[in-house]
Write an enzyme that holds these catalytic residues in place. Structure first.
Site, PDB file in Angstrom:
ATOM      1  N   PRO A 265       7.516   9.356  -6.103  1.00  0.00           N
ATOM      2  CA  PRO A 265       7.695  10.789  -5.878  1.00  0.00           C
ATOM      3  C   PRO A 265       8.253  11.071  -4.483  1.00  0.00           C
ATOM      4  O   PRO A 265       7.738  10.574  -3.487  1.00  0.00           O
ATOM      5  CB  PRO A 265       6.286  11.366  -6.027  1.00  0.00           C
ATOM      6  CG  PRO A 265       5.353  10.216  -5.931  1.00  0.00           C
ATOM      7  CD  PRO A 265       6.117   8.991  -6.329  1.00  0.00           C
TER       8      PRO A 265
ATOM      9  N   HIS B 268       2.154   5.824   1.668  1.00  0.00           N
ATOM     10  CA  HIS B 268       3.167   6.879   1.716  1.00  0.00           C
ATOM     11  C   HIS B 268       4.414   6.410   2.503  1.00  0.00           C
ATOM     12  O   HIS B 268       5.072   7.186   3.184  1.00  0.00           O
ATOM     13  CB  HIS B 268       2.561   8.126   2.384  1.00  0.00           C
ATOM     14  CG  HIS B 268       2.960   9.428   1.770  1.00  0.00           C
ATOM     15  ND1 HIS B 268       2.125  10.162   0.970  1.00  0.00           N
ATOM     16  CD2 HIS B 268       4.085  10.163   1.872  1.00  0.00           C
ATOM     17  CE1 HIS B 268       2.723  11.294   0.608  1.00  0.00           C
ATOM     18  NE2 HIS B 268       3.922  11.311   1.136  1.00  0.00           N
TER      19      HIS B 268
HETATM   20  C1  LIG Z   1      11.753  11.582   1.860  1.00  0.00           C
HETATM   21  C2  LIG Z   1      10.434  11.226   1.259  1.00  0.00           C
HETATM   22  C3  LIG Z   1       9.669  12.202   0.631  1.00  0.00           C
HETATM   23  C4  LIG Z   1       8.443  11.870   0.032  1.00  0.00           C
HETATM   24  N1  LIG Z   1       7.741  12.825  -0.671  1.00  0.00           N
HETATM   25  C5  LIG Z   1       6.615  12.471  -1.342  1.00  0.00           C
HETATM   26  C6  LIG Z   1       5.942  13.412  -2.191  1.00  0.00           C
HETATM   27  O1  LIG Z   1       6.371  14.559  -2.350  1.00  0.00           O
HETATM   28  N2  LIG Z   1       4.798  13.000  -2.814  1.00  0.00           N
HETATM   29  C7  LIG Z   1       4.298  11.729  -2.651  1.00  0.00           C
HETATM   30  O2  LIG Z   1       3.270  11.396  -3.237  1.00  0.00           O
HETATM   31  N3  LIG Z   1       4.925  10.832  -1.881  1.00  0.00           N
HETATM   32  C8  LIG Z   1       6.071  11.160  -1.236  1.00  0.00           C
HETATM   33  N4  LIG Z   1       6.739  10.209  -0.492  1.00  0.00           N
HETATM   34  C9  LIG Z   1       6.232   8.819  -0.449  1.00  0.00           C
HETATM   35  C10 LIG Z   1       6.843   7.977  -1.575  1.00  0.00           C
HETATM   36  O3  LIG Z   1       6.382   8.398  -2.834  1.00  0.00           O
HETATM   37  C11 LIG Z   1       6.500   6.490  -1.426  1.00  0.00           C
HETATM   38  O4  LIG Z   1       5.104   6.341  -1.338  1.00  0.00           O
HETATM   39  C12 LIG Z   1       7.168   5.817  -0.223  1.00  0.00           C
HETATM   40  O5  LIG Z   1       8.457   6.337   0.002  1.00  0.00           O
HETATM   41  C13 LIG Z   1       7.252   4.310  -0.457  1.00  0.00           C
HETATM   42  O6  LIG Z   1       7.816   3.649   0.611  1.00  0.00           O
HETATM   43  P1  LIG Z   1       9.378   3.265   0.706  1.00  0.00           P
HETATM   44  O7  LIG Z   1      10.117   4.530   1.013  1.00  0.00           O
HETATM   45  O8  LIG Z   1       9.391   2.327   1.848  1.00  0.00           O
HETATM   46  O9  LIG Z   1       9.792   2.673  -0.607  1.00  0.00           O
HETATM   47  C14 LIG Z   1       7.965  10.535   0.105  1.00  0.00           C
HETATM   48  C15 LIG Z   1       8.741   9.557   0.739  1.00  0.00           C
HETATM   49  C16 LIG Z   1       9.973   9.887   1.301  1.00  0.00           C
HETATM   50  C17 LIG Z   1      10.800   8.789   1.937  1.00  0.00           C
END
Ligand SMILES: Cc1cc2nc3c(=O)[nH]c(=O)nc-3n(C[C@H](O)[C@H](O)[C@H](O)COP(=O)(O)O)c2cc1C
Length: 371
Positions: free
Chosen positions: A94, A248
């Protein structure tokens, strides 16, 4: 030229399968396509960004123990989560405000996921309603929620998820407060989608909400943001279907452990009573293979799929997944197995990382061959 609303620059319409031969080229194209503020929002993490770097470091601290001579002409790389077959055991994690990377946002990402055969976890931070995304979903959609209202609000969101034929609902549990993302703060970049309405409901979220969810709804529940064996046990005792190990992407609590370092204790604690997903810097086929070897059923990917989206829309995400699949297939074959699902703990060994970790340090060729 950069658009003020979306932060996007003009598109290159070359077929992504010719334009991108390596994953790092997708990252480079995304940086070029996005405004500085949106790029930094995507790549950034909290405060010192230590948690984010530890995600990478944890992956880089695992080496392989390959087996040989096993006739590796056939190599299966598919996966399964909650009874759903996946072309690769990958969930598009997400991500709030996907529209800031590509105008169609969740719709575009959903189209890519459905075409490739993977699932999208749609964040409720975004302007495109789940009903519109569901039209592209082909059964591959999960609703991923921050709690933004009372129990009645949640009832309505779960009903909408069911009507949209989602195969699970995910609650993000690592975000009681929004963290200090200093790249955004220092740039005075105020994210329009972060109005914060209802944020107190997320702060109030607790295990009783999990119990209520399981008593009330008949759709599988994912808890996203588990980072200890203790909370994994709390989750399985309450009938949670998927324990999603995540910090996250290092964007919430700083100075946490790398996700891959957390995974083994959660796998032990869950002991087969729930399925397990892990995310955090999963960007190479070998990263995915390491996570599966250590007991995950599937991985989540955040930033890299957004790079695909920014670089070339749905075709960019499909290309990213295709390159990733090639890397996975090669790694599984060179480990001496015919199926990703046969990769196990005996295929990995602790090792010292060879490079300093950073958000895209999995791609040492970034900038080496300017296009
Ligand atoms: C731009 C951005 C927005 C995100 N928004 C959410 C969100 O709305 N809800 C959520 O549960 N996690 C959010 N995340 C976390 C991602 O779901 C995920 O846990 C994380 O990006 C994983 O790490 P990676 O980017 O290194 O693959 C977000 C991550 C990014 C990079």
């Amino acid at each position: 030229m950069s658009s003020v609303v979306s932060g996007m620059n003009e598109a290159d319409n070359t077929d992504p399968s010719e334009r991108f031969l390596c994953l790092h080229e997708i990252v480079e194209a995304a940086e070029q396509a996005l405004s500085e503020n949106i790029w930094n929002y995507l790549r950034g993490a909290t405060e010192t960004e230590t948690t984010m770097k530890r995600n990478r470091q944890a992956l880089d601290s695992v080496a392989f123990r390959p087996r040989v001579l096993n006739d590796m002409r056939e190599v299966a790389v598919g996966g399964r989560l909650l009874g759903k077959d996946l072309a690769l055991p990958v969930l598009l994690a997400p991500v709030g405000s996907l529209e800031s990377f590509e105008p169609g946002g969740g719709k575009t990402a959903m189209r890519a996921a459905a075409e490739f055969g993977n699932a999208l976890m749609l964040s409720n931070v975004g302007s495109i309603p789940i009903e519109d995304v569901a039209a592209e979903a082909d059964g591959m959609l999960i609703s991923a929620l921050y709690k933004r209202g009372d129990d009645g609000w949640l009832d309505e969101q779960v009903q909408r998820a069911k009507d949209a034929k989602c195969f699970a609902v995910s609650l993000t549990v690592d975000s009681a407060y929004y963290s200090r993302r200093e790249r955004d703060i220092a740039a005075r970049f105020v994210k329009p989608w972060r109005a914060g309405a209802g944020a107190d409901w997320q702060a109030a979220l607790n295990w009783k909400d999990v119990e209520r969810f399981k008593e009330r709804y008949d759709i599988p529940l994912i808890l996203k943001g588990i980072a200890t064996a203790e909370d994994a046990v709390m989750a399985v005792e309450r009938g949670v279907d998927v324990v999603y190990v995540s910090n996250h992407g290092g964007r919430q609590l700083d100075h946490g452990r790398g996700s891959l370092d957390v995974l083994p204790e959660v796998v032990d604690a869950v002991a087969g009573r729930a399925e397990i997903v892990v995310d955090g810097s999963i960007q190479r086929g070998t990263d995915l293979v390491k996570a599966i070897a250590l007991g995950a059923n599937a991985v989540g990917m955040g930033r890299l799929f957004c790079c695909g989206l920014a670089a070339a829309g749905d075709a960019g995400v499909v290309r990213m997944l295709t390159l990733l699949r090639d890397e996975v297939r090669t790694a599984v074959a060179l480990l001496g197995e015919n199926s990703l699902s046969d990769v196990r703990a005996s295929h990995v060994h602790p090792a010292a990382p060879v490079a300093g970790p950073d958000v895209f340090s999995a791609f040492p060729l970034i900038g080496a061959y300017p296009s």
